[in-house]
Design an enzyme around this catalytic site. Sequence first.
Site, mmCIF file in Angstrom:
data_model
loop_
_atom_site.group_PDB
_atom_site.id
_atom_site.type_symbol
_atom_site.label_atom_id
_atom_site.label_comp_id
_atom_site.label_asym_id
_atom_site.label_seq_id
_atom_site.Cartn_x
_atom_site.Cartn_y
_atom_site.Cartn_z
ATOM 1 N N ASP A 1 0.846 -1.193 0.000
ATOM 2 C CA ASP A 1 0.000 0.000 0.000
ATOM 3 C C ASP A 1 0.886 1.250 0.000
ATOM 4 O O ASP A 1 1.852 1.340 0.771
ATOM 5 C CB ASP A 1 -0.900 0.001 1.245
ATOM 6 C CG ASP A 1 -1.966 1.077 1.174
ATOM 7 O OD1 ASP A 1 -3.020 0.821 0.571
ATOM 8 O OD2 ASP A 1 -1.743 2.180 1.722
ATOM 9 N N ASN B 1 -2.674 13.038 -3.406
ATOM 10 C CA ASN B 1 -3.755 13.523 -4.273
ATOM 11 C C ASN B 1 -4.197 14.928 -3.867
ATOM 12 O O ASN B 1 -4.432 15.792 -4.726
ATOM 13 C CB ASN B 1 -4.946 12.571 -4.219
ATOM 14 C CG ASN B 1 -4.748 11.338 -5.091
ATOM 15 O OD1 ASN B 1 -4.021 11.386 -6.082
ATOM 16 N ND2 ASN B 1 -5.388 10.252 -4.727
ATOM 17 N N HIS C 1 -4.991 14.763 -8.461
ATOM 18 C CA HIS C 1 -5.214 13.358 -8.817
ATOM 19 C C HIS C 1 -4.417 12.941 -10.052
ATOM 20 O O HIS C 1 -4.083 11.754 -10.199
ATOM 21 C CB HIS C 1 -6.713 13.113 -9.053
ATOM 22 C CG HIS C 1 -7.515 13.120 -7.791
ATOM 23 N ND1 HIS C 1 -7.693 11.990 -7.017
ATOM 24 C CD2 HIS C 1 -8.174 14.120 -7.152
ATOM 25 C CE1 HIS C 1 -8.430 12.286 -5.959
ATOM 26 N NE2 HIS C 1 -8.742 13.575 -6.013
ATOM 27 N N ASP D 1 -2.229 9.611 -10.190
ATOM 28 C CA ASP D 1 -2.334 8.571 -11.217
ATOM 29 C C ASP D 1 -0.972 8.251 -11.819
ATOM 30 O O ASP D 1 -0.656 7.091 -12.100
ATOM 31 C CB ASP D 1 -3.297 9.017 -12.325
ATOM 32 C CG ASP D 1 -4.756 8.992 -11.883
ATOM 33 O OD1 ASP D 1 -5.038 8.416 -10.815
ATOM 34 O OD2 ASP D 1 -5.596 9.560 -12.603
ATOM 35 N N GLU E 1 -4.860 2.475 -4.152
ATOM 36 C CA GLU E 1 -3.393 2.511 -4.069
ATOM 37 C C GLU E 1 -2.832 1.206 -3.505
ATOM 38 O O GLU E 1 -1.693 1.151 -3.055
ATOM 39 C CB GLU E 1 -2.940 3.689 -3.208
ATOM 40 C CG GLU E 1 -3.263 3.583 -1.730
ATOM 41 C CD GLU E 1 -4.650 4.104 -1.373
ATOM 42 O OE1 GLU E 1 -4.877 4.420 -0.185
ATOM 43 O OE2 GLU E 1 -5.510 4.190 -2.269
#
Length: 301
Positions: A181, A189, A194, A198, A224
Amino acid sequence: MIETVKLTVKLSNFYKMPLINKVLSLALLIYIAIFSAYSLTNFPPLQVQNNVYGFTTDFINLIVIIFLFWIVQCSELSKKAYIFSSFGLLLWSIGTTADVLDELVVQPYWISIYFEDLCRTSGMLLTSYGLFKTMRFVQSINNRLARELIIDDLTKVHNRRYFYQHAKDAQHSPYVILIIDIDHFKMINDEFGHDVGDVMLKELATKYDNAFTHQNKFARLGGEEFGGYLPTNNMTQACDFSQQLIDLAHTINIQNSRHLTVSIGVAMQTPNEPLDKVMKRADQALYLAKKSGRDRFEIAP
């Protein structure tokens, strides 16, 4: 999302067809009508009662070919599949029309032999090749859909569906599950947007996917969170690999501000333990790694 198209053969589809489909459909019907009318009015008639069986079978063949031609016009095929199938069935219909009328009137020799047989044979050949191209087209669509079912849209690595199915089908026992994770991903973010998040997901996924070689499998489980499957019973080896993954994450810079970090939960399957329980223990180990300061791995008891 995969767009689905329903194939129907309703006559109302004619209005929705592209121009070329409409032209070919009308051209076939007009030809059949004109050629039939010309043959019936200009050629000597035969005794129909003596040719009922031949006329019936040939007429049914013509109807079937016309129906197949209509299906092609209503379908969404590749360009080559459409061209060969359409013109093949068109020629086949022309030859079969002459064959039907051959049971009703005395046609000239050149029509009943050369015209009829040439159109029918060439039509069969073109239609066969069109069918081959259609099957290739369908196979390519099937392969693409099969790939989309197991590949994550954003990162282009395997997805959760593939990961679980592979782990369940794998013969090696015991195995090691890693749950990875990204640390503070929500903050990334919120701070950078965002789009940057990404980019981080894609870059990390690509690096990790390259790191999972041989029988090791890697996938994005969602958000994630990523999963790793290691067909080994060597926990020391699994721990060394987990540390390599942590170090690899450090090579990714977030907008030249700081490097990326991950936390990893590691769990080895116990005898006959089902996958969902191994995943749950790995998730608990991940929680412990987060609680212990992140940027580390923890082993499930």
